[in-house]
Design a protein around this motif. Structure first.
Motif, PDB file in Angstrom:
ATOM      1  N   ARG A 363      18.945  17.491  71.860  1.00  0.00           N
ATOM      2  CA  ARG A 363      19.888  16.941  72.832  1.00  0.00           C
ATOM      3  C   ARG A 363      21.280  16.677  72.253  1.00  0.00           C
ATOM      4  N   SER A 364      21.526  17.111  71.056  1.00  0.00           N
ATOM      5  CA  SER A 364      22.848  16.975  70.450  1.00  0.00           C
ATOM      6  C   SER A 364      23.456  18.357  70.250  1.00  0.00           C
ATOM      7  N   PHE A 365      24.778  18.377  70.197  1.00  0.00           N
ATOM      8  CA  PHE A 365      25.487  19.622  69.995  1.00  0.00           C
ATOM      9  C   PHE A 365      26.100  19.640  68.598  1.00  0.00           C
ATOM     10  N   HIS A 366      25.749  20.638  67.820  1.00  0.00           N
ATOM     11  CA  HIS A 366      26.228  20.784  66.448  1.00  0.00           C
ATOM     12  C   HIS A 366      26.922  22.138  66.297  1.00  0.00           C
ATOM     13  N   ILE A 367      27.520  22.347  65.120  1.00  0.00           N
ATOM     14  CA  ILE A 367      28.016  23.666  64.766  1.00  0.00           C
ATOM     15  C   ILE A 367      27.009  24.306  63.818  1.00  0.00           C
ATOM     16  N   ALA A 368      26.592  25.498  64.150  1.00  0.00           N
ATOM     17  CA  ALA A 368      25.654  26.242  63.321  1.00  0.00           C
ATOM     18  C   ALA A 368      26.314  27.530  62.852  1.00  0.00           C
ATOM     19  N   ARG A 369      25.732  28.133  61.836  1.00  0.00           N
ATOM     20  CA  ARG A 369      26.192  29.461  61.424  1.00  0.00           C
ATOM     21  C   ARG A 369      24.990  30.363  61.218  1.00  0.00           C
ATOM     22  N   MET A 370      25.194  31.640  61.484  1.00  0.00           N
ATOM     23  CA  MET A 370      24.143  32.631  61.287  1.00  0.00           C
ATOM     24  C   MET A 370      24.575  33.630  60.223  1.00  0.00           C
ATOM     25  N   ASN A 371      23.678  33.880  59.283  1.00  0.00           N
ATOM     26  CA  ASN A 371      23.874  34.935  58.308  1.00  0.00           C
ATOM     27  C   ASN A 371      23.601  36.264  59.017  1.00  0.00           C
ATOM     28  N   LEU A 372      24.628  37.082  59.156  1.00  0.00           N
ATOM     29  CA  LEU A 372      24.487  38.303  59.941  1.00  0.00           C
ATOM     30  C   LEU A 372      23.679  39.380  59.244  1.00  0.00           C
ATOM     31  N   GLU A 373      23.430  39.208  57.950  1.00  0.00           N
ATOM     32  CA  GLU A 373      22.618  40.188  57.230  1.00  0.00           C
ATOM     33  C   GLU A 373      21.135  39.946  57.451  1.00  0.00           C
TER      34      GLU A 373
END
Length: 440
Positions: A363-373
């Motif tokens: 229920r919270s909004f965070h910043i995430a990142r994805m490793n595209l490899e």
């Protein structure tokens, strides 16, 4: 809840993408210049001594060059500057540097320098030394007009950062953001530009109507944004040096989410000219529009990928907001996020190895990142109402908008989430950050 209603709820939560969110702003007092709070440092930060520079001649009033450099390096999260009060000596050149003393203090690098005032210019001679190897790794001279000493300090920070890390520094770049002040009929929206530490802020546009989604041109000379000054969302391009503005999209319905191509010749934008929100590319010279998506779902928040041929964008075509990648115009979009029911506002890193986005969890909004490899997803923020990520030009830092203690602030984190600092206004709301490019 229907798919479309869910997506509209997403729009309401994230003011950067669609005009409906404007009704939810919380206008409060604001000031032009941002403050800075270091909230978390990295445990692996490099010890460095930034020795106060010797001065010859009358220096301009204001921050000392060495103090700005120390602050810059601290903000990066990759350095841990030594407090001047702990220094055993204050050398200003190589002959005065006793490496044994700096090793006793646990320092890996030491920066020394001299400032000289010559009429209306200030010149800096500075040297960076590797303490363990007892050798100079950087030595330069730079000069600026006396009223521009902060730019000189940021330049030195960039050079020191690059000499040690091998990565280009971003301390001389700019931030764009929106502040909101006043209440009711007195509400004012201001588009502002400042240094990366929030200093030297300048108001570029002020309006009683909302301003959204600032986006830098690749040369740093222009900003695209959405303004409601005509009573509807319209995309403008603003020449910063002259203040001249050009209306580039004023079609019926939505005109939102501008994003520049790498060559600065076109803008991605979200338009609902045909009744549904779709992504278009507009050639700024010819005015030609090219439609890139065609789906019953809402498609928005596009950004060019590293190749500048494909795009990342947000779509609710799978039942809720998710990130998609289209490798080239006309290709079938591929969904890339699956870790939660809500992923939106994609912003790829300049090196093309990661994409950052708003991610809902618990229920919270965070910043995430994805490793595209390898597709690995990591949540990199510890706040809980996060939106509007923007990546630094060197890919090492990320700025986003969030709320802390009931106030809207900007927060900068290292790309892996290991260090952070906040940029609140002394009063009121600040939001919608955009990190400017490196310019020469």
């Amino acid at each position: 809840m229907t798919d479309r209603k869910f997506c509209l709820d997403r729009i309401l939560k994230t003011p950067a993408i669609v005009w409906l969110a404007l009704m939810l702003t919380l206008p409060l007092g604001a000031r032009a210049e941002l403050l800075i709070r270091i909230t978390e440092g990295a445990s692996s930060a490099i010890p460095i001594a930034v020795v106060p520079f010797a001065e010859s001649g009358s220096m301009p009033a204001g921050d000392k060059v060495s103090s700005v450099v120390q602050s810059d390096l601290t903000m990066s999260g990759e350095f841990r500057p030594l407090e001047p009060s702990r220094m055993l000596s204050l050398p200003s050149e190589r002959s005065e540097v006793y490496f044994r003393d700096w090793r006793l203090l646990g320092q890996r690098y030491v920066l020394v320098g001299q400032l000289t005032r010559n009429g209306d210019r200030v010149q800096a001679r500075y040297e960076l030394f590797d303490v363990n190897q007892e050798k100079r790794v950087l030595g330069e001279t730079a000069a600026v007009p006396a009223g521009n000493v902060r730019s000189l300090a940021h330049h030195i920070s960039d050079r020191v950062y690059e000499a040690i890390t091998g990565v280009e520094g971003v301390f001389s770049t700019k931030l764009a953001y929106i502040t909101v002040s006043g209440q009711g009929d007195q509400t004012r929206y201001r588009l502002q530009v400042s240094d990366v530490d929030g200093k030297r802020a300048k108001i570029r546009l002020e309006s009683r109507e909302p301003i959204l989604s600032p986006a830098w041109s690749p040369d740093g000379k222009k900003l695209a944004y959405v303004s409601f000054e005509t009573g509807k969302p319209v995309i403008f391009v603003h020449e910063l040096a002259t203040g001249e503005r050009q209306k580039v999209s004023d079609l019926p319905g939505l005109n939102s989410a501008p994003a520049w191509s790498a060559d600065g010749r076109s803008l991605l934008m979200t338009l609902s000219r045909d009744g549904n929100a779709e992504i278009y590319s507009k050639d700024l010279a010819s005015g030609k529009l090219s439609r890139l998506t065609n789906h019953w779902a809402i498609d928005t928040e596009a950004a060019w990928d590293h190749s500048d041929r494909g795009i990342y964008f947000t779509s609710d075509r799978s039942g809720g907001p998710q990130i998609y990648h289209m490798e080239r115009p006309g290709a079938e979009p591929r969904r890339i996020t699956f870790g939660s029911r809500y992923n939106a506002r994609p912003r790829p890193s300049p090196t093309g190895d990661y994409v950052y986005y708003v991610h809902q969890r618990d229920r919270s909004f965070h910043i995430a990142r994805m490793n595209l490899e390898n597709g690995e997803e990591s949540v990199i923020t510890r706040t809980g109402s996060d939106e509007s990520p923007s990546v630094s030009p060197n890919g090492r830092l990320l700025i986003y908008a969030t709320r802390q203690e009931g106030e809207g602030v900007l927060t900068v984190v290292s790309a892996d989430g290991g260090a952070a600092y906040s940029l609140p206004a002394s009063e009121g709301e600040v939001r919608e950050p955009a990190w400017g490019p490196v310019t020469r």
